[in-house]
Design a protein around this motif. Structure first.
Motif, PDB file in Angstrom:
ATOM      1  N   GLU A   1       0.854  -1.141  -0.113  1.00 52.68           N
ATOM      2  CA  GLU A   1      -0.020  -0.065   0.034  1.00 52.68           C
ATOM      3  C   GLU A   1       0.997   1.352   0.003  1.00 52.68           C
ATOM      4  OE1 GLU A   1      -4.116  -0.629   2.308  1.00 52.68           O
ATOM      5  OE2 GLU A   1      -2.235  -1.088   3.670  1.00 52.68           O
ATOM      6  N   THR A   2       0.127   2.346  -0.155  1.00 55.34           N
ATOM      7  CA  THR A   2       1.038   3.595   0.121  1.00 55.34           C
ATOM      8  C   THR A   2       0.526   4.399   0.876  1.00 55.34           C
ATOM      9  OG1 THR A   2      -0.105   4.731  -1.824  1.00 55.34           O
ATOM     10  CG2 THR A   2       1.826   3.387  -2.411  1.00 55.34           C
ATOM     11  N   GLY A   3       1.424   5.520   1.476  1.00 54.85           N
ATOM     12  CA  GLY A   3       0.961   6.699   2.352  1.00 54.85           C
ATOM     13  C   GLY A   3       1.081   6.488   3.666  1.00 54.85           C
ATOM     14  N   ALA A   4       1.478   7.551   4.245  1.00 56.84           N
ATOM     15  CA  ALA A   4       1.518   8.046   5.707  1.00 56.84           C
ATOM     16  C   ALA A   4       2.608   7.167   6.133  1.00 56.84           C
ATOM     17  CB  ALA A   4       0.169   7.804   6.250  1.00 56.84           C
ATOM     18  N   GLY A   5       3.483   6.419   5.601  1.00 54.32           N
ATOM     19  CA  GLY A   5       4.604   5.769   6.389  1.00 54.32           C
ATOM     20  C   GLY A   5       4.258   4.379   6.683  1.00 54.32           C
ATOM     21  N   TYR A   6       3.078   3.971   6.419  1.00 54.16           N
ATOM     22  CA  TYR A   6       2.878   2.432   6.614  1.00 54.16           C
ATOM     23  C   TYR A   6       2.559   1.849   5.493  1.00 54.16           C
ATOM     24  CZ  TYR A   6      -0.463   5.943   8.875  1.00 54.16           C
ATOM     25  OH  TYR A   6      -1.066   7.034   9.523  1.00 54.16           O
ATOM     26  N   SER A   7       3.430   0.922   4.930  1.00 51.93           N
ATOM     27  CA  SER A   7       3.226   0.203   3.561  1.00 51.93           C
ATOM     28  C   SER A   7       2.777  -0.982   3.536  1.00 51.93           C
ATOM     29  CB  SER A   7       4.730   0.656   2.879  1.00 51.93           C
ATOM     30  OG  SER A   7       5.689   0.105   3.596  1.00 51.93           O
ATOM     31  N   VAL A   8       2.827  -1.834   4.856  1.00 60.44           N
ATOM     32  CA  VAL A   8       2.322  -3.052   4.731  1.00 60.44           C
ATOM     33  C   VAL A   8       1.191  -3.105   5.615  1.00 60.44           C
ATOM     34  CG1 VAL A   8       3.354  -5.223   5.620  1.00 60.44           C
ATOM     35  CG2 VAL A   8       4.986  -3.635   4.757  1.00 60.44           C
ATOM     36  N   THR A   9       0.318  -4.282   5.010  1.00 66.40           N
ATOM     37  CA  THR A   9      -0.918  -4.233   5.870  1.00 66.40           C
ATOM     38  C   THR A   9      -0.938  -5.806   6.290  1.00 66.40           C
ATOM     39  OG1 THR A   9      -2.294  -2.973   4.113  1.00 66.40           O
ATOM     40  CG2 THR A   9      -3.465  -4.742   5.308  1.00 66.40           C
ATOM     41  N   THR A  10      -1.363  -5.758   7.848  1.00 74.32           N
ATOM     42  CA  THR A  10      -1.388  -6.962   8.336  1.00 74.32           C
ATOM     43  C   THR A  10      -2.935  -6.664   9.250  1.00 74.32           C
ATOM     44  OG1 THR A  10      -0.257  -6.292  10.432  1.00 74.32           O
ATOM     45  CG2 THR A  10       0.867  -7.444   8.730  1.00 74.32           C
ATOM     46  N   MET A  11      -3.302  -7.475   9.950  1.00 70.14           N
ATOM     47  CA  MET A  11      -4.571  -7.354  10.676  1.00 70.14           C
ATOM     48  C   MET A  11      -4.391  -6.259  11.510  1.00 70.14           C
ATOM     49  SD  MET A  11      -7.593  -8.093  10.899  1.00 70.14           S
ATOM     50  CE  MET A  11      -8.886  -7.059  11.699  1.00 70.14           C
ATOM     51  N   LEU A  12      -3.452  -6.032  12.216  1.00 70.97           N
ATOM     52  CA  LEU A  12      -3.248  -4.922  13.200  1.00 70.97           C
ATOM     53  C   LEU A  12      -3.384  -3.541  12.494  1.00 70.97           C
ATOM     54  CD1 LEU A  12      -2.514  -4.015  16.106  1.00 70.97           C
ATOM     55  CD2 LEU A  12      -0.130  -4.064  15.610  1.00 70.97           C
ATOM     56  N   LYS A  13      -2.795  -3.341  11.032  1.00 70.86           N
ATOM     57  CA  LYS A  13      -3.156  -2.115  10.593  1.00 70.86           C
ATOM     58  C   LYS A  13      -4.396  -2.085   9.481  1.00 70.86           C
ATOM     59  CE  LYS A  13       2.114  -1.515   9.453  1.00 70.86           C
ATOM     60  NZ  LYS A  13       3.016  -1.495   8.422  1.00 70.86           N
ATOM     61  N   GLN A  14      -5.259  -3.065   9.868  1.00 72.39           N
ATOM     62  CA  GLN A  14      -6.642  -2.968   9.401  1.00 72.39           C
ATOM     63  C   GLN A  14      -7.424  -2.478  10.926  1.00 72.39           C
ATOM     64  OE1 GLN A  14      -5.434  -4.701   5.764  1.00 72.39           O
ATOM     65  NE2 GLN A  14      -7.398  -3.776   6.363  1.00 72.39           N
TER      66      GLN A  14
ATOM     67  N   HIS B   1       4.300   3.920  17.526  1.00 74.06           N
ATOM     68  CA  HIS B   1       4.226   2.757  18.489  1.00 74.06           C
ATOM     69  C   HIS B   1       4.749   1.430  17.758  1.00 74.06           C
ATOM     70  CE1 HIS B   1       3.415   4.615  22.263  1.00 74.06           C
ATOM     71  NE2 HIS B   1       2.384   5.204  21.565  1.00 74.06           N
ATOM     72  N   LEU B   2       4.226   1.192  16.790  1.00 73.15           N
ATOM     73  CA  LEU B   2       4.556   0.079  15.989  1.00 73.15           C
ATOM     74  C   LEU B   2       5.833   0.113  15.438  1.00 73.15           C
ATOM     75  CD1 LEU B   2       3.626  -2.679  14.836  1.00 73.15           C
ATOM     76  CD2 LEU B   2       2.784  -1.570  12.913  1.00 73.15           C
ATOM     77  N   ASP B   3       6.283   1.203  14.825  1.00 74.26           N
ATOM     78  CA  ASP B   3       7.851   1.212  14.327  1.00 74.26           C
ATOM     79  C   ASP B   3       8.693   1.197  15.252  1.00 74.26           C
ATOM     80  OD1 ASP B   3       6.829   1.696  11.661  1.00 74.26           O
ATOM     81  OD2 ASP B   3       6.888   4.060  11.784  1.00 74.26           O
ATOM     82  N   ALA B   4       8.332   1.589  16.587  1.00 72.18           N
ATOM     83  CA  ALA B   4       9.138   1.437  17.874  1.00 72.18           C
ATOM     84  C   ALA B   4       9.176   0.054  18.307  1.00 72.18           C
ATOM     85  CB  ALA B   4       8.915   2.405  18.752  1.00 72.18           C
ATOM     86  N   GLY B   5       8.417  -0.694  18.058  1.00 73.16           N
ATOM     87  CA  GLY B   5       8.316  -2.011  18.498  1.00 73.16           C
ATOM     88  C   GLY B   5       7.648  -2.231  19.895  1.00 73.16           C
ATOM     89  N   HIS B   6       6.639  -1.328  20.146  1.00 75.80           N
ATOM     90  CA  HIS B   6       6.154  -1.442  21.367  1.00 75.80           C
ATOM     91  C   HIS B   6       4.706  -2.200  21.444  1.00 75.80           C
ATOM     92  CE1 HIS B   6       7.924   2.969  22.031  1.00 75.80           C
ATOM     93  NE2 HIS B   6       8.634   1.960  22.231  1.00 75.80           N
ATOM     94  N   ALA B   7       5.006  -3.347  21.536  1.00 78.83           N
ATOM     95  CA  ALA B   7       3.972  -4.329  21.766  1.00 78.83           C
ATOM     96  C   ALA B   7       2.967  -4.274  22.858  1.00 78.83           C
ATOM     97  CB  ALA B   7       4.294  -5.984  21.667  1.00 78.83           C
ATOM     98  N   GLY B   8       3.512  -3.829  23.958  1.00 81.79           N
ATOM     99  CA  GLY B   8       2.805  -3.376  25.278  1.00 81.79           C
ATOM    100  C   GLY B   8       1.719  -2.489  24.969  1.00 81.79           C
TER     101      GLY B   8
ATOM    102  N   PHE C   1       4.554  -9.104  15.533  1.00 81.54           N
ATOM    103  CA  PHE C   1       5.514  -9.207  16.459  1.00 81.54           C
ATOM    104  C   PHE C   1       5.795 -10.618  16.710  1.00 81.54           C
ATOM    105  CE2 PHE C   1       3.228  -5.406  17.615  1.00 81.54           C
ATOM    106  CZ  PHE C   1       4.082  -4.574  18.087  1.00 81.54           C
ATOM    107  N   ARG C   2       5.818 -11.377  15.431  1.00 76.64           N
ATOM    108  CA  ARG C   2       5.867 -12.557  15.511  1.00 76.64           C
ATOM    109  C   ARG C   2       7.521 -13.221  15.731  1.00 76.64           C
ATOM    110  NH1 ARG C   2       3.569 -16.977  11.154  1.00 76.64           N
ATOM    111  NH2 ARG C   2       3.810 -18.799  12.101  1.00 76.64           N
ATOM    112  N   ASP C   3       8.465 -12.313  15.177  1.00 67.94           N
ATOM    113  CA  ASP C   3       9.816 -12.371  15.670  1.00 67.94           C
ATOM    114  C   ASP C   3      10.265 -12.301  17.062  1.00 67.94           C
ATOM    115  OD1 ASP C   3      10.083 -13.035  13.029  1.00 67.94           O
ATOM    116  OD2 ASP C   3      10.905 -11.082  12.277  1.00 67.94           O
ATOM    117  N   SER C   4       9.140 -11.815  17.816  1.00 68.89           N
ATOM    118  CA  SER C   4       9.725 -11.410  19.366  1.00 68.89           C
ATOM    119  C   SER C   4       8.538 -11.984  20.135  1.00 68.89           C
ATOM    120  CB  SER C   4       9.686  -9.866  19.385  1.00 68.89           C
ATOM    121  OG  SER C   4      10.088  -9.791  21.028  1.00 68.89           O
TER     122      SER C   4
END
Length: 310
Positions: free
Chosen positions: A7-20, A73-80, A98-101
């Motif tokens: 996707e394009t725009g606003a600095g978030y270019s990958v869609t997963t359920m969290l980004k929906q 927060h997502l870019d910073a990896g703040h799962a909490g 956050f599957r890698d962590s």
């Protein structure tokens, strides 16, 4: 992180359920979220195009500001942040991001009382490697190692494993937590971890029929007689729990997607099968389950005692 479509725009270019997702935002419940999806605002990036959405400018600007904060927060990896902001029955949504962590966790104990019992073994799996901890050997390494992870996935860990570990080690364990007991229950699966596995077509082979009471017997067998085969069987059982948690997590995630407009589009493939580094000893299992009063002892130990923590 899993790339599903561009996707394009606003600095978030990958869609997963969290980004929906919008139900983590203040004032946005799941009903409001569904209304946003129906109006065409089906991802964070949709807010980047004012011409593409039908919202009052003030409402759009508020949502955009909130989503920009979420992206930060997502870019910073703040799962909490997401673990706290998402409704408790929707925390499953942060899984791919956050599957890698993730630490898939399970403990075994000498019983169910947090006041007097001890942790015997802990299994931790992160999708790449298995770590195991044994009382009297390396159990004290666990509090340090678990800090490497941002998300905990368990089965009934919110009621048992995590409170037990907090009490036992005196640690916070404040990671985001996906408890599959509740996710699977919402999908109609009940009967404990092993029961859910069977309903989903998963087999444990030689470990079928081994349960938590049997894990207690194995530990006592190891302690009393120094039987290494009993300890290895216990570790095989404990580790199989966490290996299966990843498969259950993926199955549950994909099933929950079907309650959204994104089922199929965001579905994850089954994880690779990880070999258990320990092997259960069939002779030990047969000998212990063949003891007199086996069924009665299991009922007394686990049928009438509830976990208790200070």
């Amino acid at each position: 992180m899993v790339t599903l479509r561009n996707e394009t725009g606003a600095g978030y270019s990958v869609t997963t359920m969290l980004k929906q997702s919008f139900c983590h935002l203040p004032g946005v419940g799941q009903r409001s979220e569904h209304a946003l999806w129906a109006s065409g605002i089906d991802s964070w990036s949709a807010l980047a195009d004012p011409a593409a959405i039908k919202l009052a400018p003030r409402r759009r600007d508020t949502l955009k500001r909130q989503i920009d904060e979420s992206a930060h927060h997502l870019d910073a990896g703040h799962a909490g942040y997401f673990g706290n902001a998402l409704p408790s029955d929707q925390v499953w949504r942060l899984f791919p991001e956050f599957r890698d962590s993730i630490a898939y966790l399970d403990i075994e104990t000498t019983g169910l009382s947090g006041m007097s019992d001890q942790i015997t073994t802990i299994a931790l799996y992160d999708g790449r490697q298995v770590r195991h901890y044994v009382n009297g050997q390396n159990l004290d390494d666990f509090p340090r190692d678990v800090q490497d992870y941002k998300v905990i996935v368990s089965y009934n860990g919110k009621c048992f494993d995590v409170p037990f570990m907090r009490c036992y080690f005196g640690i916070q364990l404040d990671q985001a937590h996906i408890d599959l007991r509740y996710v699977l229950k919402s999908l109609g699966y009940r009967g404990g971890l092993k029961g859910c596995e069977r309903q989903l077509g998963m087999s444990r082979g030689e470990l079928d029929g081994v349960d938590g009471f049997f894990a207690v017997l194995l530990w006592h067998e190891y302690q009393r007689h120094g039987d290494v085969r009993a300890l290895e069987t216990l570790l095989a059982y404990n580790i199989q729990d966490v290996l299966n948690l990843e498969t259950l997590m993926v199955k549950a995630y994909n099933a929950k997607l079907n309650d959204t407009p994104f089922g199929g589009r965001l579905t994850l493939p089954a994880p690779p099968v990880m070999s258990n580094p320990f092997q259960a000893d069939a002779a030990t299992i047969a000998r212990l389950t063949g003891q007199p009063n086996w069924d009665y002892g299991r009922t007394i130990a686990f049928g009438s005692i509830s976990p208790s923590f200070p």
